[in-house]
Design a protein around this motif. Structure first.
Motif, PDB file in Angstrom:
ATOM      1  N   ILE A  38      82.719  22.285  30.378  1.00 10.01           N
ATOM      2  CA  ILE A  38      83.273  22.155  29.037  1.00 10.01           C
ATOM      3  C   ILE A  38      82.368  22.892  28.055  1.00 10.01           C
ATOM      4  O   ILE A  38      81.152  22.905  28.194  1.00 10.01           O
ATOM      5  CB  ILE A  38      83.382  20.667  28.656  1.00 10.01           C
ATOM      6  N   THR A  39      82.971  23.510  27.045  1.00 10.98           N
ATOM      7  CA  THR A  39      82.220  24.251  26.036  1.00 10.98           C
ATOM      8  C   THR A  39      82.384  23.589  24.679  1.00 10.98           C
ATOM      9  O   THR A  39      83.487  23.174  24.316  1.00 10.98           O
ATOM     10  CB  THR A  39      82.696  25.712  25.964  1.00 10.98           C
ATOM     11  N   THR A  40      81.293  23.478  23.957  1.00 11.82           N
ATOM     12  CA  THR A  40      81.342  22.944  22.589  1.00 11.82           C
ATOM     13  C   THR A  40      80.433  23.789  21.712  1.00 11.82           C
ATOM     14  O   THR A  40      79.494  24.440  22.189  1.00 11.82           O
ATOM     15  CB  THR A  40      80.898  21.470  22.544  1.00 11.82           C
ATOM     16  N   THR A  41      80.716  23.779  20.408  1.00 11.95           N
ATOM     17  CA  THR A  41      79.950  24.580  19.454  1.00 11.95           C
ATOM     18  C   THR A  41      79.211  23.659  18.491  1.00 11.95           C
ATOM     19  O   THR A  41      79.788  22.718  17.943  1.00 11.95           O
ATOM     20  CB  THR A  41      80.869  25.518  18.655  1.00 11.95           C
ATOM     21  N   VAL A  42      77.940  23.944  18.321  1.00 13.17           N
ATOM     22  CA  VAL A  42      77.124  23.212  17.350  1.00 13.17           C
ATOM     23  C   VAL A  42      76.746  24.187  16.234  1.00 13.17           C
ATOM     24  O   VAL A  42      76.183  25.249  16.497  1.00 13.17           O
ATOM     25  CB  VAL A  42      75.850  22.626  17.997  1.00 13.17           C
ATOM     26  N   HIS A  43      77.085  23.822  15.014  1.00 12.67           N
ATOM     27  CA  HIS A  43      76.823  24.678  13.857  1.00 12.67           C
ATOM     28  C   HIS A  43      75.529  24.254  13.157  1.00 12.67           C
ATOM     29  O   HIS A  43      74.990  23.177  13.383  1.00 12.67           O
ATOM     30  CB  HIS A  43      77.986  24.605  12.869  1.00 12.67           C
ATOM     31  N   VAL A  65      72.170  29.169  12.564  1.00 15.90           N
ATOM     32  CA  VAL A  65      73.087  29.840  13.486  1.00 15.90           C
ATOM     33  C   VAL A  65      73.997  28.809  14.143  1.00 15.90           C
ATOM     34  O   VAL A  65      73.724  27.604  14.109  1.00 15.90           O
ATOM     35  CB  VAL A  65      72.307  30.617  14.577  1.00 15.90           C
ATOM     36  N   SER A  66      75.078  29.314  14.733  1.00  8.01           N
ATOM     37  CA  SER A  66      75.984  28.486  15.525  1.00  8.01           C
ATOM     38  C   SER A  66      75.797  28.835  16.987  1.00  8.01           C
ATOM     39  O   SER A  66      75.637  30.013  17.339  1.00  8.01           O
ATOM     40  CB  SER A  66      77.436  28.714  15.109  1.00  8.01           C
ATOM     41  N   VAL A  67      75.830  27.815  17.843  1.00  5.61           N
ATOM     42  CA  VAL A  67      75.583  28.029  19.263  1.00  5.61           C
ATOM     43  C   VAL A  67      76.684  27.366  20.080  1.00  5.61           C
ATOM     44  O   VAL A  67      77.052  26.209  19.831  1.00  5.61           O
ATOM     45  CB  VAL A  67      74.205  27.471  19.683  1.00  5.61           C
ATOM     46  N   ASP A  68      77.222  28.121  21.055  1.00  6.34           N
ATOM     47  CA  ASP A  68      78.177  27.576  22.024  1.00  6.34           C
ATOM     48  C   ASP A  68      77.402  27.057  23.225  1.00  6.34           C
ATOM     49  O   ASP A  68      76.627  27.797  23.847  1.00  6.34           O
ATOM     50  CB  ASP A  68      79.178  28.644  22.467  1.00  6.34           C
ATOM     51  N   PHE A  69      77.602  25.799  23.554  1.00  4.13           N
ATOM     52  CA  PHE A  69      76.947  25.184  24.705  1.00  4.13           C
ATOM     53  C   PHE A  69      77.994  24.869  25.772  1.00  4.13           C
ATOM     54  O   PHE A  69      79.150  24.556  25.461  1.00  4.13           O
ATOM     55  CB  PHE A  69      76.243  23.883  24.307  1.00  4.13           C
ATOM     56  N   GLN A  70      77.565  24.954  27.035  1.00  5.62           N
ATOM     57  CA  GLN A  70      78.459  24.600  28.145  1.00  5.62           C
ATOM     58  C   GLN A  70      77.759  23.601  29.051  1.00  5.62           C
ATOM     59  O   GLN A  70      76.549  23.701  29.299  1.00  5.62           O
ATOM     60  CB  GLN A  70      78.844  25.836  28.959  1.00  5.62           C
ATOM     61  N   GLY A  71      78.505  22.641  29.529  1.00  3.51           N
ATOM     62  CA  GLY A  71      77.970  21.631  30.422  1.00  3.51           C
ATOM     63  C   GLY A  71      79.034  20.614  30.749  1.00  3.51           C
ATOM     64  O   GLY A  71      80.208  20.770  30.385  1.00  3.51           O
ATOM     65  N   GLY A 118      70.631  20.858  32.092  1.00  9.66           N
ATOM     66  CA  GLY A 118      72.022  20.930  32.532  1.00  9.66           C
ATOM     67  C   GLY A 118      72.946  21.569  31.533  1.00  9.66           C
ATOM     68  O   GLY A 118      74.066  21.956  31.877  1.00  9.66           O
ATOM     69  N   VAL A 119      72.513  21.693  30.274  1.00 11.69           N
ATOM     70  CA  VAL A 119      73.330  22.316  29.231  1.00 11.69           C
ATOM     71  C   VAL A 119      72.900  23.773  29.099  1.00 11.69           C
ATOM     72  O   VAL A 119      71.718  24.078  28.997  1.00 11.69           O
ATOM     73  CB  VAL A 119      73.162  21.583  27.889  1.00 11.69           C
ATOM     74  N   ARG A 120      73.883  24.668  29.103  1.00 13.83           N
ATOM     75  CA  ARG A 120      73.591  26.097  29.023  1.00 13.83           C
ATOM     76  C   ARG A 120      74.031  26.664  27.676  1.00 13.83           C
ATOM     77  O   ARG A 120      75.046  26.245  27.114  1.00 13.83           O
ATOM     78  CB  ARG A 120      74.302  26.845  30.147  1.00 13.83           C
ATOM     79  N   VAL A 121      73.224  27.604  27.180  1.00 18.04           N
ATOM     80  CA  VAL A 121      73.569  28.318  25.944  1.00 18.04           C
ATOM     81  C   VAL A 121      74.435  29.509  26.327  1.00 18.04           C
ATOM     82  O   VAL A 121      74.003  30.399  27.062  1.00 18.04           O
ATOM     83  CB  VAL A 121      72.305  28.784  25.204  1.00 18.04           C
ATOM     84  N   MET A 122      75.669  29.530  25.819  1.00 15.14           N
ATOM     85  CA  MET A 122      76.621  30.577  26.184  1.00 15.14           C
ATOM     86  C   MET A 122      76.654  31.708  25.154  1.00 15.14           C
ATOM     87  O   MET A 122      76.714  32.872  25.507  1.00 15.14           O
ATOM     88  CB  MET A 122      78.026  29.977  26.341  1.00 15.14           C
ATOM     89  N   LYS A 123      76.610  31.339  23.887  1.00 12.50           N
ATOM     90  CA  LYS A 123      76.732  32.374  22.853  1.00 12.50           C
ATOM     91  C   LYS A 123      76.066  31.895  21.567  1.00 12.50           C
ATOM     92  O   LYS A 123      76.129  30.706  21.241  1.00 12.50           O
ATOM     93  CB  LYS A 123      78.204  32.696  22.591  1.00 12.50           C
ATOM     94  N   ILE A 124      75.428  32.835  20.843  1.00 11.67           N
ATOM     95  CA  ILE A 124      74.771  32.530  19.572  1.00 11.67           C
ATOM     96  C   ILE A 124      75.382  33.420  18.504  1.00 11.67           C
ATOM     97  O   ILE A 124      75.497  34.642  18.683  1.00 11.67           O
ATOM     98  CB  ILE A 124      73.248  32.783  19.661  1.00 11.67           C
TER      99      ILE A 124
END
Length: 321
Positions: A38-43, A65-71, A118-124
């Motif tokens: 699952i992917t979520t974005t933290v602003h 910055v905003s970061v997309d996390f996956q886990g 376990g949580v991965r940074v997908m996009k910044i």
């Protein structure tokens, strides 16, 4: 074949194939996890820039910055916790910069701190920030209080901060024109006594680039009470006598005038019926005149002084048969 031999063969026969199978299983698990994760974005993740000694950060654009996390769902739910989010930051470094100027610095997934296992940074977004640098300096800056309102009693004499100046460190361009710091507003409209309290220093413009030490000061407010005089006429003088003795008492004059001195709010609350004037006649002998000082009392009122006019009365005691 005993049991131990059978177990040994089970684990060690075709050992290479078994290890390869485990590795492939792990790779497949990570591949599947990447597809179904699952992917979520933290602003609004703050960007923190570290520099070499002698340099300071003037500004960072953008500051967040905003970061997309996956886990997994469970892992990403942890990001909803306020304490976890407070630990997130993009920590970037510019150790080589030794002169004032601007630099565009990329933000990499490895720069995101506070991410749980376990949580991965997908996009910044954005993938880089612009940082302005300047030489670092330090100076002592005076602190002034911000007072509002008028005290309910007394006159404001002084409002002094302790310490009177604080140490500020930051970029030279920000400190050069900084001549004064102001505390948060203090309202004295409901105050009637001098007091001391901790107050916060209001961050100046460009506060994100400045470090103020200490960040708060002690505010000492001194009030001076405004003295006044209130006069009361014809206050009856009562005789204080022992209850076990019957005597007739004549007091002359039977009434006195009283002047009360104190702060004006206290004086305004005093009514004529509050004043008590007495003459102590205990122990006096009959058929003898006495000059007795007038005693004055004002129950429930403090910090005032009273004077009777006249200050004493003539008392004559007659025995009662």
């Amino acid at each position: 074949m005993n049991g131990q031999t059978w177990i040994r063969r089970l684990f060690f026969r075709n050992k290479g194939l078994k290890i390869l199978s485990l590795l492939l299983a792990g790779l497949v698990w990570y591949a599947i996890r990447g597809v179904i994760g699952i992917t979520t974005t933290v602003h609004d993740i703050p960007v923190m820039v570290s520099v070499r000694d002698g340099m300071a950060v003037v500004s960072v654009s953008p500051e967040k910055v905003s970061v997309d996390f996956q886990g997994s769902q469970e892992e990403l739910l942890q990001l909803e916790d306020a304490k976890v989010r407070a630990q997130l930051q993009a920590a970037i470094y510019s150790r080589k910069r030794a002169t004032p100027g601007s630099e565009t610095i990329p933000v990499h997934p490895g720069d995101i701190e506070g991410v749980k296992s376990g949580v991965r940074v997908m996009k910044i977004r954005p993938s880089s920030v612009t940082v302005d640098f300047d030489y670092e300096m330090e100076k002592q800056v005076p602190v002034r209080s911000d007072i509002s309102g008028i005290p309910v009693a007394g006159r404001l004499v002084s409002a002094v901060c302790s310490p009177a100046a604080v140490r500020v460190r930051g970029p030279r361009s920000r400190l050069t024109g900084l001549a004064l710091l102001i505390t948060e507003e203090t309202d004295v409209s409901q105050v009637s006594e001098s007091f001391a309290r901790k107050v916060r220093i209001v961050p100046p413009d460009g506060a994100s680039a400045l470090r103020v030490d200490p960040a708060s000061v002690t505010l000492n407010v001194v009030l001076e009470r405004e003295a006044g005089v209130k006069k009361f006429a014809d206050i009856p003088v009562s005789a204080l006598v022992r209850p076990d003795r019957a005597m007739g008492i004549e007091i002359s004059p039977s009434k006195v005038n009283v002047s009360v001195t104190g702060n004006r709010p206290a004086l305004d609350r005093i009514a004529q019926s509050d004043l008590k004037a007495t003459a102590d006649c205990c122990g006096l002998q009959p058929d003898t005149p006495y000059d007795i000082a007038v005693g004055l009392s004002l129950p429930g009122v403090a910090d005032v002084s009273m004077v009777a006019d006249p200050p004493s009365v003539r008392v004559f005691v007659r025995a009662v048969k």
